[in-house]
Design an enzyme around this catalytic site. Structure first.
Site, mmCIF file in Angstrom:
data_model
loop_
_atom_site.group_PDB
_atom_site.id
_atom_site.type_symbol
_atom_site.label_atom_id
_atom_site.label_comp_id
_atom_site.label_asym_id
_atom_site.label_seq_id
_atom_site.Cartn_x
_atom_site.Cartn_y
_atom_site.Cartn_z
ATOM 1 N N ASP A 698 0.834 -1.190 0.000
ATOM 2 C CA ASP A 698 0.000 0.000 0.000
ATOM 3 C C ASP A 698 0.877 1.252 0.000
ATOM 4 O OD1 ASP A 698 -2.492 1.368 0.143
ATOM 5 O OD2 ASP A 698 -2.198 1.651 2.295
ATOM 6 N N GLU A 745 1.079 -0.636 -5.168
ATOM 7 C CA GLU A 745 -0.106 0.228 -5.215
ATOM 8 C C GLU A 745 0.378 1.603 -5.658
ATOM 9 O OE1 GLU A 745 -2.141 3.249 -4.534
ATOM 10 O OE2 GLU A 745 -1.700 2.873 -2.424
ATOM 11 N N ASP A 799 -11.102 1.982 -1.521
ATOM 12 C CA ASP A 799 -11.188 3.429 -1.318
ATOM 13 C C ASP A 799 -12.111 4.116 -2.321
ATOM 14 O OD1 ASP A 799 -9.551 3.726 0.911
ATOM 15 O OD2 ASP A 799 -7.719 3.754 -0.279
#
Length: 901
Positions: A698, A745, A799
């Protein structure tokens, strides 16, 4: 009769050893474990039962004979054929009753021996056990006589064990013996009927064998039944077995079969009376189970569909695991099937237009396990071709695994759990089955780190980078482990909801886990206690600090660690040592919770892996300030001497927020981490790779450069870019994790150095279709025609809004117009998610990941997280456990069509 089954002895004596010898309507059901009033079930119900067995009791035993069997498995297979020959059987019994009346003792008396009930038992017994060579020698006659004596005494009507009526017994036995006298006319009537029944019984037996060995469960082969088992109740079924002959017969068959499979298989069937056809099929199937255990333990069970005139007379299923397929097709209701003039081989049946429909995605080529012939895959196969040589068809095949794959994004807590939120309970295992059935490759979850009310239940702001989320622990497993009572579970079942109630889930599990730990602590001989101690030792490098941190949090009213007394905050060695003794109870309980999480998660992951499903995890770049990691490793973070943060992490203004995002997490001191050889990061990644097969890094851009903002700022605008660890860090990772199972990511404000770092180590990046339809659609990296092969495509991430929510609230009229231009079709809101999902599957990206909410076509209420907000996130869950069959078929078709299995 079912009400009698309260205890083992009562069942044995009252039902099995009394009623089952009195009620002779159809003795095939008068069997241990069966019920005398039972009837057969439909193919549909059988398939349903096998699907449930695979899900709930995959290691159940499939037995067809035991040491207590009242009739051998092949006796019952013969008798079962009679159930489809009812009229002919009725006519034969009437004929025999009239024919044999003079053989009865005192035939004019209504109480003549045998009674009608006993006489009917004799006809069924002869039909099921009469020798293949049609010779009723003295040994066979004596076996029948011994059997009849036992049946009369067990029935306790006309004789019994305490005071046997030997006169009646002798009369009944003499009646049966007379029937077998070649001089009496009974055999001349019985044998022609029996010749037809024998072959139907043989086919039933072979079909039964395939079902036993290939359907979900563990096949149980009673010794000596590898050949035909025409035995009766003990002691008949416990006669010595000639194992030397069995070995010799099998060895000879194997040599012949290896030289010429098809010819040998055909001869085995034409000479089926010697039983070697059954022995050889048993050998092949058990050998296949030995060589491919995962196919039978974890393989999907797929019911086959048939069409045509004789569709009700054929039955089949497929077992599939990863790229391995096994297809079993068998005749059904053989008593109804006419064998034409030959009257012998069921392979002579004309099946006319009867066909099997092979499911989409099946192999293009099949190998017949019995004949060695290959069959070119088609969607419809004619049954005549399948049963040309043998009356059962067994085919093996393999599908080519594509370099392309697909998966579903669904967090564990979003499953339809009973106890406040989704967990590692049955629904998780059913979801794995669903992924397997739809040919998916990955299950992507969010981080499985602990969540807290103080951090709004976010898995990205956890009190530990190593610990597991104990809210995911399966309560029922604690019961199965013998650590809590069943009533404890009932108290915690919550009202079904589309929102996870983490608070209630937390309170309920804390009560259960404390009770479970207390029971285990007092019973160190429990099989789990040794595992618990091993876990504590193995994970001590983080577990000691984490559990002590939790204990201090409870002592100091959940204040963050910077507000603790100085000796605790600064980790004075003597103070911490004393605290470990003071908080021993809390610490051991927390260790137990982590042990149970670890044990249950690895069991679920193992199940998924064995089903061919890889687990795709997510590791946050930053860790929460109020965490055991920062408290225990203060020198690795950018902090003041008093423990307060100097700067905090965030991102500048972006797609999600014009003010940027302020995360209030400490940034790393990468120079100090480098001095340690990045030891903390290596341990963190190793822990995560023990939990996951693939790991999303991430906020990957922070490894190149990260945005840091002075602590105390209200928004993230006034920050700066600072250099991350860059290539040197990833070279260390490459040395320690050579396969580099990481995904970058790379979303948000990305510059060229980030892409260069990603590509230097051949890490796949991410594309999100929701970002595609702005004014820059043609050159946008997220638009499908620009996708890289070494990438993952998403319709949206956790998200993002759901597709339906995005289309309605965010896309705008210009974006909708560009979407229609790109797809060259009119997009309706109701079908928007289907079109976008298809677009993702068609992408050149090697992996397509779709959130479950998008498959379900849900709106913004199903959104998992809205960045820059702290309320209402991380709570969506499926309300009902069932996945719509239409969704299942849709995913399966897309996966096959776009070669992503």
């Amino acid at each position: 009769l079912r009400l009698m089954q309260y205890t083992g002895p009562l069942t044995a004596k009252g039902l099995e050893d009394t009623s089952m010898y009195r009620y002779n309507c159809f003795v095939s059901h008068n069997e241990v474990g069966d019920a005398i009033d039972a009837q057969g079930i439909s193919a549909v119900k059988f398939h349903k039962a096998m699907t449930e067995r695979l899900a709930n009791t995959p290691l159940a035993m499939n037995a067809t004979s035991t040491h207590d069997t009242k009739r051998g498995e092949d006796v019952r297979a013969r008798l079962n054929a009679i159930s489809n020959m009812a009229e002919e059987w009725e006519d034969m019994v009437k004929t025999w009753t009239d024919m044999n009346r003079d053989l009865k003792t005192d035939s004019g008396n209504p109480d003549a021996s045998p009674t009608p009930n006993e006489e009917y038992l004799i006809y069924q017994t002869l039909a099921g056990t009469f020798p293949f060579d049609e010779k009723a020698d003295n040994e066979y006659i004596q076996r029948i006589r011994q059997y009849l004596i036992k049946t009369m005494r067990e029935a306790k009507q006309n004789s019994n064990w305490d005071d046997p009526d030997e006169k009646h017994e002798t009369a009944v036995c003499d009646f049966a013996s007379s029937l077998l006298n070649p001089g009496h006319g009974f055999l001349s009537s019985f044998i022609p009927f029996h010749r037809k029944l024998v072959w139907k019984g043989i086919v039933n037996s072979l079909a039964q064998l395939v079902i036993k060995c290939c359907s979900p469960g563990i096949p149980d082969i009673y010794r000596g039944t590898e050949l035909w088992d025409l035995s009766l109740v003990d002691p008949d079924n416990r006669r010595p077995v000639d194992f030397d002959y069995l070995h010799e017969a099998l060895d000879t068959t194997i040599l012949q079969w290896k030289a010429n499979p098809r010819e040998t298989a055909g001869k085995l069937y034409k000479n089926a009376f010697d039983g070697r056809i059954k022995q050889f099929i048993t050998h092949l199937l058990l050998n296949e189970r030995k060589n491919n255990p995962s196919l039978f333990r974890y393989g999907d069970y797929i019911a086959l569909e048939f069409s045509g005139r004789h569709k009700k007379n054929v039955f089949g299923f497929i077992r599939k695991h990863n790229d391995s397929w096994l297809m079993c097709i068998l005749p059904l209701h053989t008593g109804e099937l006419s064998t034409g003039n030959e009257g012998e081989y069921l392979t002579s049946i004309k099946w006319k237009d009867t066909s099997v429909h092979v499911p989409e995605g099946a192999p293009l080529e099949w190998e017949n396990m019995l004949t060695g012939l290959t069959l070119q895959g088609r969607t419809i196969l004619n049954i005549d071709n399948l049963f040309e040589d043998l009356p059962v068809a067994l085919f093996k095949g393999k599908t080519k695994l594509s370099s392309r794959g697909s998966g579903i994004l669904l967090h564990i807590s979003s499953l339809a759990g009973k106890y406040g939120a989704g967990d590692f309970d049955e629904e998780a295992y059913r979801f794995v089955d669903f992924l397997s059935q739809t040919h998916q490759t990955y299950w992507q979850t969010l981080p499985l780190s602990p969540v807290t009310k103080e951090q709004s239940w976010s898995p990205y702001a956890s009190p530990s980078a190593f610990a597991g989320n104990t809210l995911l622990i399966r309560p029922r497993q604690l019961y199965l482990d013998g650590l809590i009572g069943y009533s404890d579970l009932e108290r915690g079942i919550f009202k079904n909801s589309s929102r996870a109630d983490h608070k209630k889930a937390s309170v309920f599990r804390d009560i259960l886990l404390e009770k479970a730990w207390e029971k285990l602590r007092q019973n160190t001989g429990h099989y789990l206690y040794g595992e618990y101690e091993g876990f504590c030792q193995r994970e001590s490098h983080w577990l000691e600090d984490y559990t002590l941190f939790i204990a201090y949090k409870q002592r100091f009213g959940k204040k963050d660690w910077s507000k603790w007394p100085s000796k605790v905050k600064e980790r004075d060695e003597k103070t911490l040592k004393t605290a470990k003794y003071e908080f021993a109870g809390i610490i051991s309980l927390e260790k137990f919770k982590q042990f149970m999480f670890d044990r249950q998660w690895k069991k679920l992951k193992g199940y998924a892996n064995n089903k061919g499903i890889l687990i795709f995890g997510d590791i946050p770049y930053y860790v929460s300030y109020d965490s055991s990691d920062v408290w225990a490793n203060q020198h690795l973070f950018r902090l003041h001497g008093n423990g307060k943060m100097k700067t905090v992490a965030g991102v500048p203004p972006d797609y999600f927020d014009k003010n940027g995002q302020l995360w209030n997490m400490p940034v790393f001191e990468w120079d100090r981490l480098k001095e340690t050889g990045y030891d903390w990061w290596l341990k963190r990644l190793a822990k995560n790779l023990d939990m996951f097969d693939l790991l999303r890094l991430d906020h990957f851009r922070a490894f190149s450069a990260f945005w840091e903002v002075p602590a105390g700022e209200k928004i993230a605008v006034n920050g700066k870019w600072s250099p991350g660890p860059g290539s040197e860090f990833f070279r260390v990772l490459e040395e320690n994790f050579p396969s580099m199972p990481f995904v970058a990511e790379d979303l948000g404000d990305i510059d060229q150095p980030v892409y260069d770092l990603r590509d230097e180590f051949f890490l796949p990046g991410m594309q999100v279709l929701q970002f595609s339809f702005g004014r820059d659609m043609a050159e946008n990296l997220h638009t499908p025609h620009n996708h890289s092969i070494n990438s993952l495509v998403y319709t949206g991430t956790h998200d993002n809004n759901t597709l339906q929510g995005w289309y309605k609230q965010e896309l705008g009229s210009d974006g909708k117009k560009r979407l229609e231009e790109y797809t060259d079709k009119k997009i309706r809101k109701s079908g928007l998610h289907l079109e976008m999902i298809r677009m993702a599957f068609a992408s050149p990206a090697r992996l397509s990941i779709i959130p479950m909410q998008d498959y379900m076509g849900l709106g913004r209420d199903a959104r998992m997280n809205t960045p820059s907000t702290s309320r209402g996130n991380w709570t969506w869950k499926m309300k009902t456990p069932a996945v719509d069959p239409d969704i299942t078929e849709r995913i399966k078709k897309l996966t096959i069509m776009y070669n992503r299995r």
